[in-house]
Scaffold this motif. Structure first.
Motif, PDB file in Angstrom:
ATOM      1  N   ASN A   1       8.204  -5.418  16.245  1.00 33.61           N
ATOM      2  CA  ASN A   1       8.700  -4.062  16.476  1.00 33.61           C
ATOM      3  C   ASN A   1       7.960  -3.128  15.531  1.00 33.61           C
ATOM      4  N   ASN A   2       6.859  -2.572  16.031  1.00 34.04           N
ATOM      5  CA  ASN A   2       5.932  -1.814  15.184  1.00 34.04           C
ATOM      6  C   ASN A   2       5.975  -0.309  15.452  1.00 34.04           C
ATOM      7  N   SER A   3       6.179   0.077  16.712  1.00 30.70           N
ATOM      8  CA  SER A   3       6.077   1.505  17.048  1.00 30.70           C
ATOM      9  C   SER A   3       7.039   2.330  16.211  1.00 30.70           C
TER      10      SER A   3
ATOM     11  N   VAL B   1      15.025  11.867   7.503  1.00 29.67           N
ATOM     12  CA  VAL B   1      15.439  11.042   8.648  1.00 29.67           C
ATOM     13  C   VAL B   1      14.552   9.802   8.737  1.00 29.67           C
ATOM     14  N   TYR B   2      13.249   9.996   8.500  1.00 31.57           N
ATOM     15  CA  TYR B   2      12.323   8.854   8.563  1.00 31.57           C
ATOM     16  C   TYR B   2      12.742   7.765   7.571  1.00 31.57           C
ATOM     17  N   GLY B   3      12.978   8.155   6.327  1.00 30.76           N
ATOM     18  CA  GLY B   3      13.372   7.157   5.312  1.00 30.76           C
ATOM     19  C   GLY B   3      14.665   6.448   5.692  1.00 30.76           C
TER      20      GLY B   3
ATOM     21  N   THR C   1      15.775   5.948   8.744  1.00 33.03           N
ATOM     22  CA  THR C   1      15.534   4.997   9.847  1.00 33.03           C
ATOM     23  C   THR C   1      14.948   3.693   9.292  1.00 33.03           C
ATOM     24  N   LYS C   2      14.097   3.803   8.284  1.00 28.49           N
ATOM     25  CA  LYS C   2      13.466   2.600   7.739  1.00 28.49           C
ATOM     26  C   LYS C   2      14.444   1.813   6.861  1.00 28.49           C
ATOM     27  N   ALA C   3      15.366   2.523   6.199  1.00 24.62           N
ATOM     28  CA  ALA C   3      16.435   1.820   5.462  1.00 24.62           C
ATOM     29  C   ALA C   3      17.281   1.021   6.450  1.00 24.62           C
TER      30      ALA C   3
ATOM     31  N   PRO D   1       5.403  -1.890   4.485  1.00 23.58           N
ATOM     32  CA  PRO D   1       4.119  -1.398   3.983  1.00 23.58           C
ATOM     33  C   PRO D   1       4.329  -0.103   3.201  1.00 23.58           C
ATOM     34  N   GLY D   2       3.435   0.120   2.244  1.00 22.25           N
ATOM     35  CA  GLY D   2       3.319   1.454   1.661  1.00 22.25           C
ATOM     36  C   GLY D   2       2.338   2.241   2.505  1.00 22.25           C
ATOM     37  N   PRO D   3       1.822   3.350   1.975  1.00 25.87           N
ATOM     38  CA  PRO D   3       0.857   4.145   2.736  1.00 25.87           C
ATOM     39  C   PRO D   3      -0.312   3.301   3.242  1.00 25.87           C
ATOM     40  N   THR D   4      -0.576   3.404   4.533  1.00 21.76           N
ATOM     41  CA  THR D   4      -1.602   2.586   5.194  1.00 21.76           C
ATOM     42  C   THR D   4      -2.486   3.512   6.038  1.00 21.76           C
ATOM     43  N   ALA D   5      -3.774   3.203   6.059  1.00 18.41           N
ATOM     44  CA  ALA D   5      -4.730   4.085   6.757  1.00 18.41           C
ATOM     45  C   ALA D   5      -4.603   3.933   8.273  1.00 18.41           C
ATOM     46  N   THR D   6      -3.755   4.744   8.873  1.00 22.72           N
ATOM     47  CA  THR D   6      -3.567   4.784  10.334  1.00 22.72           C
ATOM     48  C   THR D   6      -3.413   6.252  10.736  1.00 22.72           C
ATOM     49  N   GLU D   7      -2.947   6.470  11.944  1.00 21.95           N
ATOM     50  CA  GLU D   7      -2.707   7.839  12.414  1.00 21.95           C
ATOM     51  C   GLU D   7      -1.371   8.392  11.930  1.00 21.95           C
ATOM     52  N   PHE D   8      -0.611   7.538  11.212  1.00 23.86           N
ATOM     53  CA  PHE D   8       0.776   7.886  10.878  1.00 23.86           C
ATOM     54  C   PHE D   8       0.913   9.236  10.173  1.00 23.86           C
ATOM     55  N   PHE D   9       0.118   9.456   9.113  1.00 27.80           N
ATOM     56  CA  PHE D   9       0.307  10.666   8.302  1.00 27.80           C
ATOM     57  C   PHE D   9      -0.109  11.923   9.064  1.00 27.80           C
ATOM     58  N   ARG D  10      -1.180  11.808   9.845  1.00 31.58           N
ATOM     59  CA  ARG D  10      -1.579  12.972  10.644  1.00 31.58           C
ATOM     60  C   ARG D  10      -0.475  13.323  11.640  1.00 31.58           C
ATOM     61  N   ARG D  11       0.066  12.258  12.301  1.00 32.55           N
ATOM     62  CA  ARG D  11       1.136  12.500  13.277  1.00 32.55           C
ATOM     63  C   ARG D  11       2.398  13.044  12.614  1.00 32.55           C
ATOM     64  N   ALA D  12       2.603  12.672  11.337  1.00 31.03           N
ATOM     65  CA  ALA D  12       3.804  13.134  10.623  1.00 31.03           C
ATOM     66  C   ALA D  12       3.638  14.557  10.098  1.00 31.03           C
TER      67      ALA D  12
HETATM   68  N1  LIG Z   1       0.855   4.153   8.095  1.00 31.25           N
HETATM   69  C1  LIG Z   1       1.706   4.089   7.085  1.00 31.25           C
HETATM   70  O1  LIG Z   1       1.458   4.593   5.964  1.00 31.25           O
HETATM   71  C2  LIG Z   1       3.029   3.356   7.267  1.00 31.25           C
HETATM   72  C3  LIG Z   1       3.735   2.972   6.134  1.00 31.25           C
HETATM   73  C4  LIG Z   1       4.931   2.286   6.280  1.00 31.25           C
HETATM   74  C5  LIG Z   1       5.393   1.996   7.546  1.00 31.25           C
HETATM   75  N2  LIG Z   1       4.690   2.390   8.634  1.00 31.25           N
HETATM   76  C6  LIG Z   1       5.225   2.046   9.956  1.00 31.25           C
HETATM   77  O2  LIG Z   1       4.245   1.316  10.654  1.00 31.25           O
HETATM   78  C7  LIG Z   1       4.503   1.408  12.055  1.00 31.25           C
HETATM   79  C8  LIG Z   1       3.201   1.660  12.773  1.00 31.25           C
HETATM   80  O3  LIG Z   1       2.731   2.958  12.436  1.00 31.25           O
HETATM   81  P1  LIG Z   1       1.183   3.244  12.142  1.00 31.25           P
HETATM   82  O4  LIG Z   1       1.023   3.425  10.697  1.00 31.25           O
HETATM   83  O5  LIG Z   1       0.313   2.261  12.830  1.00 31.25           O
HETATM   84  O6  LIG Z   1       1.058   4.700  12.779  1.00 31.25           O
HETATM   85  P2  LIG Z   1       0.257   5.162  14.074  1.00 31.25           P
HETATM   86  O7  LIG Z   1      -1.199   4.854  13.927  1.00 31.25           O
HETATM   87  O8  LIG Z   1       0.655   6.587  14.264  1.00 31.25           O
HETATM   88  O9  LIG Z   1       0.845   4.252  15.245  1.00 31.25           O
HETATM   89  C9  LIG Z   1       2.158   4.468  15.706  1.00 31.25           C
HETATM   90  C10 LIG Z   1       2.461   3.539  16.850  1.00 31.25           C
HETATM   91  O10 LIG Z   1       3.734   3.911  17.381  1.00 31.25           O
HETATM   92  C11 LIG Z   1       3.569   4.235  18.763  1.00 31.25           C
HETATM   93  N3  LIG Z   1       4.393   5.391  19.094  1.00 31.25           N
HETATM   94  C12 LIG Z   1       4.416   6.592  18.468  1.00 31.25           C
HETATM   95  N4  LIG Z   1       5.296   7.418  19.064  1.00 31.25           N
HETATM   96  C13 LIG Z   1       5.813   6.723  20.097  1.00 31.25           C
HETATM   97  C14 LIG Z   1       6.802   7.035  21.096  1.00 31.25           C
HETATM   98  N5  LIG Z   1       7.426   8.213  21.131  1.00 31.25           N
HETATM   99  N6  LIG Z   1       7.122   6.058  21.998  1.00 31.25           N
HETATM  100  C15 LIG Z   1       6.505   4.858  21.963  1.00 31.25           C
HETATM  101  N7  LIG Z   1       5.579   4.505  21.042  1.00 31.25           N
HETATM  102  C16 LIG Z   1       5.241   5.432  20.121  1.00 31.25           C
HETATM  103  C17 LIG Z   1       2.117   4.566  18.953  1.00 31.25           C
HETATM  104  O11 LIG Z   1       1.745   4.334  20.279  1.00 31.25           O
HETATM  105  P3  LIG Z   1       0.621   5.284  20.957  1.00 31.25           P
HETATM  106  O12 LIG Z   1      -0.590   5.193  20.087  1.00 31.25           O
HETATM  107  O13 LIG Z   1       0.462   4.697  22.312  1.00 31.25           O
HETATM  108  O14 LIG Z   1       1.192   6.655  20.949  1.00 31.25           O
HETATM  109  C18 LIG Z   1       1.443   3.619  17.980  1.00 31.25           C
HETATM  110  O15 LIG Z   1       1.314   2.332  18.552  1.00 31.25           O
HETATM  111  C19 LIG Z   1       5.551   2.506  12.215  1.00 31.25           C
HETATM  112  O16 LIG Z   1       6.818   1.914  12.434  1.00 31.25           O
HETATM  113  C20 LIG Z   1       5.533   3.220  10.865  1.00 31.25           C
HETATM  114  O17 LIG Z   1       6.770   3.822  10.567  1.00 31.25           O
HETATM  115  C21 LIG Z   1       3.504   3.062   8.530  1.00 31.25           C
END
Ligand SMILES: NC(=O)c1ccc[n+]([C@@H]2O[C@H](COP(=O)([O-])OP(=O)(O)OC[C@H]3O[C@@H](n4cnc5c(N)ncnc54)[C@H](OP(=O)(O)O)[C@@H]3O)[C@@H](O)[C@H]2O)c1
Length: 207
Positions: free
Chosen positions: A27-29, A91-93, A95-97, A122-133
């Motif tokens: 469960n990653n999304s 809210v994000y924190g 949900t993760k708690a 994970p801590g901060p990881t190089a993905t799209e997460f921060f840009r999307r946030a």
């Molecule tokens: N990056 C970090 O620093 C970090 C740290 C701790 C925990 N996390 C957690 O790691 C997990 C993966 O995030 P990531 O870092 O890989 O970020 P990411 O690159 O933004 O990827 C997010 C993933 O979630 C999916 N997603 C986003 N919105 C969605 C929606 N409304 N419905 C269905 N799927 C959706 C995306 O699918 P699409 O690409 O198809 O939109 C993508 O697969 C998340 O649960 C995040 O909270 C990330």
């Protein structure tokens, strides 16, 4: 968000394409959002709860009979944000708690039935997460960032060792260990000071 509607499709696909063998459910999304609550918007916050919490619970519940029958494991992606209240990402924190606590409790219930549950933090990881946030490149998170391959390898190693929770990287482990020793109000104050340093930008459409 329509996990319930998608479940029959997922189950039919699984039976057709991979009819036997253990199942690993990851469960990653998930997504976040930065700003003074309710910014970026109440809709964004509710969508975050739907994806980060509700979808995780529904998907797990729907696939659990198959997991129990065939054996397997669950990895729920929480975060180091789970260890303290996270102002400006409140809210994000939360949900993760939820994901962390629920995973640990679920592991107690179903590990003995051959389905261990790992809470990956994970801590901060190089993905799209921060840009999307809604955070600009060059924020505090970038300095601490790990690569996603290292996070994945850490998770799989922890699952192999039978761990129920893993925090990625020694800096994050140290931070999580220290912050959980503090009174919750102190931890909230400290996290707010750190997170206030993140540079805000317009989220530009949310997740
Ligand atoms: N990056 C970090 O620093 C970090 C740290 C701790 C925990 N996390 C957690 O790691 C997990 C993966 O995030 P990531 O870092 O890989 O970020 P990411 O690159 O933004 O990827 C997010 C993933 O979630 C999916 N997603 C986003 N919105 C969605 C929606 N409304 N419905 C269905 N799927 C959706 C995306 O699918 P699409 O690409 O198809 O939109 C993508 O697969 C998340 O649960 C995040 O909270 C990330």
């Amino acid at each position: 968000m329509a996990v319930a509607g998608a479940l029959p499709v997922i189950l039919a696909w699984l039976q057709r394409e991979v009819p036997a063998g253990k199942v690993l459910l990851i469960n990653n999304s998930g997504f976040g959002g930065y700003g003074y609550f309710p910014a970026p918007s109440a809709t964004h916050q509710a969508g975050m709860i739907d994806l980060n919490v509700r979808a995780v619970v529904e998907l797990t519940a729907g696939l659990l009979p198959v997991l129990k029958q065939r054996g397997g494991a669950i990895i729920n992606v929480a975060s180091t944000a789970a260890f303290q209240p996270t102002a400006y990402m409140s809210v994000y924190g939360a949900t993760k708690a939820f994901v962390l606590h629920w995973s640990l409790a679920l592991d107690q219930e179903i590990r003995r039935e051959g389905v261990p549950v790992l809470a990956l933090c994970p801590g901060p990881t190089a993905t799209e997460f921060f840009r999307r946030a809604g955070l600009q490149p060059g924020s505090v998170a970038d300095a601490l960032s790990m690569d996603s391959e290292t996070v994945v390898m850490t998770a799989l190693a922890a699952l192999t060792k039978g761990r129920a929770v893993v925090v990625t990287g020694w800096k994050n482990k140290l931070g999580a260990a220290l912050v959980t020793k503090l009174p919750k109000t102190w931890a909230a104050w400290l996290a707010a000071r750190v997170l206030a340093r993140f540079r805000l930008k317009q989220a530009g459409g949310g997740a």
